[in-house]
Write an enzyme that holds these catalytic residues in place. Structure first.
Site, PDB file in Angstrom:
ATOM      1  NE  ARG A  60      -3.649  -2.351   0.271  1.00 50.81           N
ATOM      2  CZ  ARG A  60      -3.378  -3.494  -0.319  1.00 50.81           C
ATOM      3  NH1 ARG A  60      -2.390  -3.792  -0.967  1.00 50.81           N
ATOM      4  NH2 ARG A  60      -4.090  -4.574  -0.188  1.00 50.81           N
ATOM      5  CB  SER A  98      -8.969  -1.848   4.615  1.00 48.21           C
ATOM      6  OG  SER A  98      -9.475  -2.911   3.980  1.00 48.21           O
ATOM      7  CD  GLU A 147      -5.506   0.262   2.431  1.00 50.03           C
ATOM      8  OE1 GLU A 147      -5.486  -0.747   3.291  1.00 50.03           O
ATOM      9  OE2 GLU A 147      -6.390   0.223   1.416  1.00 50.03           O
TER      10      GLU A 147
HETATM   11  C1  LIG Z   1     -15.649  -0.592  -0.501  1.00 46.97           C
HETATM   12  C2  LIG Z   1     -14.130  -0.475  -0.699  1.00 46.97           C
HETATM   13  C3  LIG Z   1     -13.259  -1.564  -0.923  1.00 46.97           C
HETATM   14  C4  LIG Z   1     -11.977  -1.020  -1.244  1.00 46.97           C
HETATM   15  N1  LIG Z   1     -10.989  -2.221  -1.411  1.00 46.97           N
HETATM   16  C5  LIG Z   1      -9.796  -1.954  -1.567  1.00 46.97           C
HETATM   17  C6  LIG Z   1      -8.889  -3.071  -1.949  1.00 46.97           C
HETATM   18  O1  LIG Z   1      -9.406  -4.377  -1.981  1.00 46.97           O
HETATM   19  N2  LIG Z   1      -7.496  -3.147  -2.185  1.00 46.97           N
HETATM   20  C7  LIG Z   1      -7.036  -1.716  -2.230  1.00 46.97           C
HETATM   21  O2  LIG Z   1      -5.801  -1.563  -2.502  1.00 46.97           O
HETATM   22  N3  LIG Z   1      -7.739  -0.595  -2.171  1.00 46.97           N
HETATM   23  C8  LIG Z   1      -9.234  -0.818  -1.670  1.00 46.97           C
HETATM   24  N4  LIG Z   1     -10.078   0.360  -1.480  1.00 46.97           N
HETATM   25  C9  LIG Z   1      -9.378   1.788  -1.567  1.00 46.97           C
HETATM   26  C10 LIG Z   1      -9.584   2.367  -2.788  1.00 46.97           C
HETATM   27  O3  LIG Z   1     -10.486   1.703  -3.546  1.00 46.97           O
HETATM   28  C11 LIG Z   1      -8.253   2.612  -3.614  1.00 46.97           C
HETATM   29  O4  LIG Z   1      -7.192   3.107  -2.762  1.00 46.97           O
HETATM   30  C12 LIG Z   1      -8.323   3.363  -4.830  1.00 46.97           C
HETATM   31  O5  LIG Z   1      -7.120   3.103  -5.752  1.00 46.97           O
HETATM   32  C13 LIG Z   1      -8.432   4.838  -4.819  1.00 46.97           C
HETATM   33  O6  LIG Z   1      -8.880   5.478  -5.948  1.00 46.97           O
HETATM   34  P1  LIG Z   1      -9.655   6.651  -5.763  1.00 46.97           P
HETATM   35  O7  LIG Z   1      -9.637   6.938  -7.456  1.00 46.97           O
HETATM   36  O8  LIG Z   1     -11.026   6.536  -5.559  1.00 46.97           O
HETATM   37  O9  LIG Z   1      -8.580   7.668  -5.193  1.00 46.97           O
HETATM   38  P2  LIG Z   1      -9.110   8.966  -4.285  1.00 46.97           P
HETATM   39  O10 LIG Z   1      -9.783   8.419  -3.061  1.00 46.97           O
HETATM   40  O11 LIG Z   1      -9.928   9.901  -5.179  1.00 46.97           O
HETATM   41  O12 LIG Z   1      -7.686   9.546  -4.068  1.00 46.97           O
HETATM   42  C14 LIG Z   1      -6.816   8.622  -3.293  1.00 46.97           C
HETATM   43  C15 LIG Z   1      -5.400   9.295  -3.128  1.00 46.97           C
HETATM   44  O13 LIG Z   1      -4.755   9.288  -4.287  1.00 46.97           O
HETATM   45  C16 LIG Z   1      -4.406  10.693  -4.851  1.00 46.97           C
HETATM   46  N5  LIG Z   1      -4.796  10.538  -6.356  1.00 46.97           N
HETATM   47  C17 LIG Z   1      -5.772  10.181  -6.873  1.00 46.97           C
HETATM   48  N6  LIG Z   1      -5.612  10.076  -8.105  1.00 46.97           N
HETATM   49  C18 LIG Z   1      -4.560  10.604  -8.514  1.00 46.97           C
HETATM   50  C19 LIG Z   1      -3.927  10.888  -9.634  1.00 46.97           C
HETATM   51  N7  LIG Z   1      -4.215  10.656 -11.033  1.00 46.97           N
HETATM   52  N8  LIG Z   1      -2.508  11.292  -9.817  1.00 46.97           N
HETATM   53  C20 LIG Z   1      -2.178  11.687  -8.225  1.00 46.97           C
HETATM   54  N9  LIG Z   1      -2.598  11.377  -7.256  1.00 46.97           N
HETATM   55  C21 LIG Z   1      -4.086  10.891  -7.437  1.00 46.97           C
HETATM   56  C22 LIG Z   1      -5.398  11.460  -4.115  1.00 46.97           C
HETATM   57  O14 LIG Z   1      -4.859  12.787  -4.185  1.00 46.97           O
HETATM   58  C23 LIG Z   1      -5.448  10.922  -2.738  1.00 46.97           C
HETATM   59  O15 LIG Z   1      -4.554  11.222  -1.962  1.00 46.97           O
HETATM   60  C24 LIG Z   1     -11.448  -0.039  -1.204  1.00 46.97           C
HETATM   61  C25 LIG Z   1     -12.339   1.024  -1.117  1.00 46.97           C
HETATM   62  C26 LIG Z   1     -13.577   0.913  -0.838  1.00 46.97           C
HETATM   63  C27 LIG Z   1     -14.494   2.177  -0.701  1.00 46.97           C
END
Ligand SMILES: Cc1cc2nc3c(=O)[nH]c(=O)nc-3n(C[C@H](O)[C@H](O)[C@H](O)COP(=O)(O)OP(=O)(O)OC[C@H]3O[C@@H](n4cnc5c(N)ncnc54)[C@H](O)[C@@H]3O)c2cc1C
Length: 344
Positions: free
Chosen positions: A170, A245, A340
Site C-alpha cells: 500500500r 479498509s 490506509e
Molecule cells: C468498499 C471499498 C473497498 C476497497 N477495497 C480495496 C482493496 O481491496 N484494495 C485496495 O488496495 N484498496 C481498496 N479500497 C481503497 C480504494 O479503492 C483504492 O485506494 C483506490 O485506488 C482509490 O482510488 P480513487 O480514485 O478513489 O482515489 P481517491 O480516493 O480519489 O484518491 C486517493 C489518493 O490518491 C491521490 N490521487 C488520486 N488520483 C491521482 C492521480 N491521478 N495522480 C496523483 N494522485 C492521485 C489523491 O490525491 C489521494 O491522495 C477500497 C475502497 C472501498 C470504498
C-alpha cells in the site's frame, strides 16, 4: 478538443467521496486530458492554491473543508497498444480517470489476464499506483509496466517505470518522497495472453467450487469469484459511507509476533519478508470495536477494518474514532496501526 479550464467556487464534495462527507472545496475543476490539466496548472489561482487530485474519492476522509483547489481527473482511454510474442503479453494503456474495475472488464473482454483478482476495487486507474492497490493475492505492481504523470511545478510529462514507482505494501514514491508532486495521467499494464491464474487465496478456491466450476477456471471465473466474495464481505459505499479498509495490516518482527502469540494463541499471522503480517481486523475486533456505533458513525458490524458513516457523520468524528481504535490496540497489544485512508 481541449476545453478552456473552468474553476468553480465553493463546491460540495459530498458526492465525490465514498464516505459521503459533506466537505467543501474552495475551488474545483475537472480535466479530461493532460493538456487540460496543464492549462489548469498554469492558472495563477491554481498555482497559488493547495492542490488535491481527486479520482473516485474512495480512499479519502475529509475532516474539514478543503481550502484549495480540487482537480478531478476525468481522462478516459482504454487501448491495447502492443504485443510481445516472446513473453506472450500485451500492453494495455488506460487513462487515469477510467474506473479501475472498468479496466479489469476491458482486460477480460480482450482475453487478457493478470488483474482479475483486483476486480471491483473502487476508484480510478490513476490512483491505483499511489497505494499499489492489492487484494486476494495480487497487487498492481505484478502487472505494472509504467505510468505517465505531469509534474505539478513544471507541467512537464514524465514516465515512471515500476522500479521508479518504489512500490511496497500500500505504498509508492507518490505517497512518500514525491508526495503531491506528480499527477498520474495514464497507466500501462503488461497483461498475459497465456493465462497465469492466481488462486492462492483460499476463499477464491472455495467460491469457485460453490460456483460449481469443474476443470480449469478462466480469468472471468476468477473475476466472478472475487466479486462474489467482495459483495458478501464489504459494505457497498452506495448504501453505507466507507472507504474500504481504514487501516493497513501491521507487520511485526518475528520476535514480537512470537511473544504476542504466546499470550494470545489465536493471533493469526502470515509470514512476509522480514516478519509477520497480522490482520488489523482481528486486533480491532478483539479490542471490542466491531459494530461499535456513536451517533452517525462507527465500525462496520461484519468487517472491523471498515469505519462507516451511517449518514450525516462529520469526517473529524471518524478521525477521532480512528485515533481511539489506534490507542486501544496499542494499549492491549503494543501494536501500532496506521491508516490506509488519506486523511485530509
Ligand atoms: C468498499 C471499498 C473497498 C476497497 N477495497 C480495496 C482493496 O481491496 N484494495 C485496495 O488496495 N484498496 C481498496 N479500497 C481503497 C480504494 O479503492 C483504492 O485506494 C483506490 O485506488 C482509490 O482510488 P480513487 O480514485 O478513489 O482515489 P481517491 O480516493 O480519489 O484518491 C486517493 C489518493 O490518491 C491521490 N490521487 C488520486 N488520483 C491521482 C492521480 N491521478 N495522480 C496523483 N494522485 C492521485 C489523491 O490525491 C489521494 O491522495 C477500497 C475502497 C472501498 C470504498
Amino acid at each position: 478538443m481541449t476545453t478552456p479550464p473552468v474553476l468553480e467556487a465553493n463546491v460540495s464534495l459530498r458526492s465525490y467521496n465514498t464516505f459521503g462527507i459533506d466537505a467543501k472545496a474552495r475551488l474545483f475543476a475537472r480535466f479530461a486530458s493532460a493538456e487540460e490539466l496543464r492549462a489548469l496548472l498554469s492558472l495563477p489561482e491554481v498555482q497559488q492554491a493547495e492542490k488535491l487530485i481527486l479520482g473516485g474519492g474512495s480512499n479519502l476522509l475529509f475532516t474539514k473543508d478543503f481550502d484549495g483547489v480540487v482537480l478531478k481527473n476525468e481522462i478516459r482511454e482504454l487501448e491495447v497498444i502492443g504485443h510481445d510474442d516472446a513473453s506472450n503479453t500485451s500492453l494495455v494503456r488506460a487513462g487515469a480517470g477510467e474506473s479501475w474495475h472498468g479496466l479489469v472488464e476491458y482486460a477480460l473482454s480482450q482475453n487478457l489476464s493478470g488483474i482479475e483478482n483486483l476486480s471491483l476495487i473502487p476508484g480510478t486507474v490513476g490512483a491505483a499506483p499511489l497505494q499499489n492497490i492489492g487484494a486476494y493475492g495480487a497487487e498492481l505492481q505484478d502487472t505494472f509496466d509504467h505510468l505517465e504523470a505531469v509534474e505539478i511545478s513544471t507541467g512537464l510529462v514524465r514516465t515512471f517505470t515500476r522500479v521508479e514507482c518504489g512500490f511496497g505494501y500500500r505504498e509508492s514514491v507518490f505517497k512518500g518522497p514525491l508526495k503531491n508532486q506528480y499527477i498520474v495521467t495514464a497507466v500501462v499494464l503488461r497483461l498475459h495472453r497465456q493465462h497465469q491464474l492466481n488462486v492462492s487465496y483460499g476463499a477464491i478456491r472455495t467460491t469457485l467450487e460453490e460456483m460449481g466450476l469443474k476443470g480449469d477456471p478462466t480469468p472471468s471465473h476468477i473475476s466472478e469469484a472475487v466479486m462474489r466474495i467482495r459483495r458478501n464481505k464489504l459494505p457497498d459505499p452506495a448504501e453505507i459511507g466507507n472507504a474500504g479498509s481504514f487501516f493497513k495490516n501491521p507487520e511485526l518482527s518475528q520476535a514480537k509476533y512470537d511473544a504476542l502469540k504466546a499470550q494470545y494463541p489465536d493471533l493469526p499471522g502470515y509470514a512476509v519478508p522480514g516478519g509477520v503480517k497480522v490482520p488489523a481486523a482481528w486486533l480491532i475486533e478483539q479490542s471490542g470495536w466491531k459494530g461499535f456505533r456513536r451517533g452517525a458513525h462507527g465500525v462496520h458490524d461484519r468487517q472491523a477494518l471498515v469505519l462507516v458513516n451511517h449518514g450525516g457523520a462529520q469526517g473529524a468524528d471518524i478521525q477521532l474514532l480512528a485515533q481511539e481504535i489506534i490507542a486501544s490496540v496499542r494499549e492491549k497489544y503494543g501494536v501500532e496501526l496506521h491508516p490506509e485512508v488519506n486523511i485530509m
